[in-house]
Design a protein around this motif. Sequence first.
Motif, PDB file in Angstrom:
ATOM      1  N   LYS A  89      47.276  25.167  32.606  1.00  0.00           N
ATOM      2  CA  LYS A  89      46.204  25.049  31.193  1.00  0.00           C
ATOM      3  C   LYS A  89      45.429  23.980  31.363  1.00  0.00           C
ATOM      4  O   LYS A  89      44.129  24.266  31.062  1.00  0.00           O
ATOM      5  N   ILE A 122      49.511  20.262  21.856  1.00  0.00           N
ATOM      6  CA  ILE A 122      50.112  19.987  20.629  1.00  0.00           C
ATOM      7  C   ILE A 122      51.489  20.411  20.801  1.00  0.00           C
ATOM      8  O   ILE A 122      51.903  21.441  21.366  1.00  0.00           O
ATOM      9  N   VAL A 156      53.247  25.427  34.089  1.00  0.00           N
ATOM     10  CA  VAL A 156      52.383  26.094  33.421  1.00  0.00           C
ATOM     11  C   VAL A 156      51.387  25.171  32.374  1.00  0.00           C
ATOM     12  O   VAL A 156      50.120  25.519  32.327  1.00  0.00           O
ATOM     13  N   THR A 170      45.942  34.032  20.528  1.00  0.00           N
ATOM     14  CA  THR A 170      46.768  34.514  21.483  1.00  0.00           C
ATOM     15  C   THR A 170      46.345  35.655  22.235  1.00  0.00           C
ATOM     16  O   THR A 170      45.320  36.413  21.880  1.00  0.00           O
ATOM     17  N   LEU A 214      46.846  30.387  22.987  1.00  0.00           N
ATOM     18  CA  LEU A 214      48.283  30.336  23.071  1.00  0.00           C
ATOM     19  C   LEU A 214      48.531  31.948  24.047  1.00  0.00           C
ATOM     20  O   LEU A 214      47.692  32.726  23.751  1.00  0.00           O
ATOM     21  N   ARG A 215      49.825  32.012  24.649  1.00  0.00           N
ATOM     22  CA  ARG A 215      49.963  33.241  25.155  1.00  0.00           C
ATOM     23  C   ARG A 215      50.562  34.124  23.969  1.00  0.00           C
ATOM     24  O   ARG A 215      49.937  35.359  23.739  1.00  0.00           O
TER      25      ARG A 215
HETATM   26  P1  FAD Z   1      52.874  29.197  27.450  1.00  0.00           P
HETATM   27  O1  FAD Z   1      52.511  27.773  27.405  1.00  0.00           O
HETATM   28  O2  FAD Z   1      51.781  30.065  28.336  1.00  0.00           O
HETATM   29  O3  FAD Z   1      54.078  29.606  28.203  1.00  0.00           O
HETATM   30  C1  FAD Z   1      55.357  29.090  27.601  1.00  0.00           C
HETATM   31  C2  FAD Z   1      56.605  29.227  28.461  1.00  0.00           C
HETATM   32  O4  FAD Z   1      56.858  30.592  29.120  1.00  0.00           O
HETATM   33  C3  FAD Z   1      56.403  28.510  29.688  1.00  0.00           C
HETATM   34  O5  FAD Z   1      56.558  26.924  29.553  1.00  0.00           O
HETATM   35  C4  FAD Z   1      57.476  28.889  30.684  1.00  0.00           C
HETATM   36  O6  FAD Z   1      58.514  28.687  30.281  1.00  0.00           O
HETATM   37  C5  FAD Z   1      57.024  30.426  30.235  1.00  0.00           C
HETATM   38  N1  FAD Z   1      56.086  31.025  30.992  1.00  0.00           N
HETATM   39  C6  FAD Z   1      55.062  31.178  30.782  1.00  0.00           C
HETATM   40  N2  FAD Z   1      54.337  32.012  32.024  1.00  0.00           N
HETATM   41  C7  FAD Z   1      55.177  31.941  32.979  1.00  0.00           C
HETATM   42  C8  FAD Z   1      55.053  32.280  34.217  1.00  0.00           C
HETATM   43  N3  FAD Z   1      54.133  33.003  34.842  1.00  0.00           N
HETATM   44  N4  FAD Z   1      56.218  32.144  34.845  1.00  0.00           N
HETATM   45  C9  FAD Z   1      57.725  31.820  34.363  1.00  0.00           C
HETATM   46  N5  FAD Z   1      57.598  31.288  33.241  1.00  0.00           N
HETATM   47  C10 FAD Z   1      56.661  31.443  32.379  1.00  0.00           C
HETATM   48  N6  FAD Z   1      52.393  31.856  18.044  1.00  0.00           N
HETATM   49  C11 FAD Z   1      51.407  32.764  17.586  1.00  0.00           C
HETATM   50  O7  FAD Z   1      51.554  33.851  17.518  1.00  0.00           O
HETATM   51  N7  FAD Z   1      50.422  32.229  16.588  1.00  0.00           N
HETATM   52  C12 FAD Z   1      50.199  31.167  16.698  1.00  0.00           C
HETATM   53  O8  FAD Z   1      48.999  30.715  15.883  1.00  0.00           O
HETATM   54  C13 FAD Z   1      50.954  30.136  17.352  1.00  0.00           C
HETATM   55  N8  FAD Z   1      50.590  28.745  17.466  1.00  0.00           N
HETATM   56  C14 FAD Z   1      51.324  27.858  17.832  1.00  0.00           C
HETATM   57  C15 FAD Z   1      50.944  26.661  17.827  1.00  0.00           C
HETATM   58  C16 FAD Z   1      51.712  25.296  18.594  1.00  0.00           C
HETATM   59  C17 FAD Z   1      51.207  24.133  18.883  1.00  0.00           C
HETATM   60  C18 FAD Z   1      52.852  25.951  19.323  1.00  0.00           C
HETATM   61  C19 FAD Z   1      53.602  24.750  20.170  1.00  0.00           C
HETATM   62  C20 FAD Z   1      53.033  27.111  19.347  1.00  0.00           C
HETATM   63  C21 FAD Z   1      52.442  28.181  18.770  1.00  0.00           C
HETATM   64  N9  FAD Z   1      52.755  29.427  18.646  1.00  0.00           N
HETATM   65  C22 FAD Z   1      52.083  30.344  18.234  1.00  0.00           C
HETATM   66  C23 FAD Z   1      54.129  30.195  19.366  1.00  0.00           C
HETATM   67  C24 FAD Z   1      53.737  30.516  20.789  1.00  0.00           C
HETATM   68  O9  FAD Z   1      52.911  31.735  20.774  1.00  0.00           O
HETATM   69  C25 FAD Z   1      55.098  31.031  21.376  1.00  0.00           C
HETATM   70  O10 FAD Z   1      55.946  29.889  21.590  1.00  0.00           O
HETATM   71  C26 FAD Z   1      54.906  31.950  22.771  1.00  0.00           C
HETATM   72  O11 FAD Z   1      56.175  32.500  23.036  1.00  0.00           O
HETATM   73  C27 FAD Z   1      54.455  31.117  23.906  1.00  0.00           C
HETATM   74  O12 FAD Z   1      53.168  30.793  23.774  1.00  0.00           O
HETATM   75  P2  FAD Z   1      52.684  29.415  24.680  1.00  0.00           P
HETATM   76  O13 FAD Z   1      50.963  29.698  24.819  1.00  0.00           O
HETATM   77  O14 FAD Z   1      53.071  28.383  24.203  1.00  0.00           O
HETATM   78  O15 FAD Z   1      52.782  30.007  26.100  1.00  0.00           O
END
Ligand code: FAD
Length: 301
Positions: free
Chosen positions: A169, A178, A165, A80, A107-108
Amino acid sequence: TEAGTQRRAHAPISVSFEFFPPKTDAMEASLWQAIRKLEPLAPEFVSVTYGAGGSTRERTHSTVSRILAETSLKPAAHLTCVAATKDEVDAVVRDYWDAGVRHIVALRGDPPAGAGTAYAAHPGGYQSSADLVAGLKTIGDFEVSVSAYPEKHPESGSFDVDLDVLQAKVDAGATRAITQFFFDNDHYWRYLDRVRARGINIPIVPGQIPIHNFKQIAGFAARCGATMPASTAARFEGLADDPETTQLVAAAVAAEQVRDLVKGGVTEFHFYTLNRAPLVNAICHTLGIKPHAPAASAVNA
Ligand code: FAD
């Protein structure tokens, strides 16, 4: 040949398994028991999660390194960009590349102040998951997987924002998404339609979480915005103190769900194993995935 014809008639199914880094020696032992049990199923890759805010940085790295050193499995490291500078994240990424890791789940991460608060990027850090994906690609030619949310991300205003988003990516170099887990396949099918209608063509791999403990999984679901259908909950009613029957019901529920997904054309599954093998192993068997070769550990035993 007849056998060849039959083989061609079945779309090959591939699977991947997700583990979390263990906190204690006892947890380490049960993780490795699970890895050894699942290794002969020859998953496409196994991934290791990254704790909130990078809290498991070292443990994620050492679990990934041990998988590389001691198994035939291809590890993918979750990463992240929350609460870290670009330099800090890049150092972790370079360590992975040097160790031979070629796949990152980018991930974010959750908001630094905890779920439910507004997300704020670190001023000196990657500003979004897409920004992180682009950064990874400048360090090494990693395979990059990202997240997708069939029921929307809990912070999301609309599916359109989520799809923007996801598109960003993909544009940055992600080649697989996933999904968050879901229990009603209609959510997945509707989401897939939306993704394809946007012209996003990467695989959207359904994430599956076996319900080994109803209360625990229902709690996870509530926190990450996954609906628990009343019909699924009803199947576990009255089983809170009966783990054995719960496992049997969970296997049946999961088998139904994956069979329906296969019927609809899904050929790739990701399992949130919670470091437990039995249910995932059973579901893989119902998918026709059987041990390819005895695990090294079984041969040596
Ligand atoms: P992103 O896909 O970047 O964004 C998620 C959502 O946030 C977007 O869909 C949108 O609704 C909103 N958003 C983002 N940017 C913007 C913007 N600029 N403007 C408006 N809205 C925006 N977490 C951990 O800490 N560790 C892990 O190992 C981990 N593994 C994961 C694996 C999978 C397969 C999944 C599905 C989730 C995992 N997570 C993990 C959880 C994840 O870190 C959280 O759900 C987090 O809140 C979002 O990260 P993301 O990369 O999914 O976000």
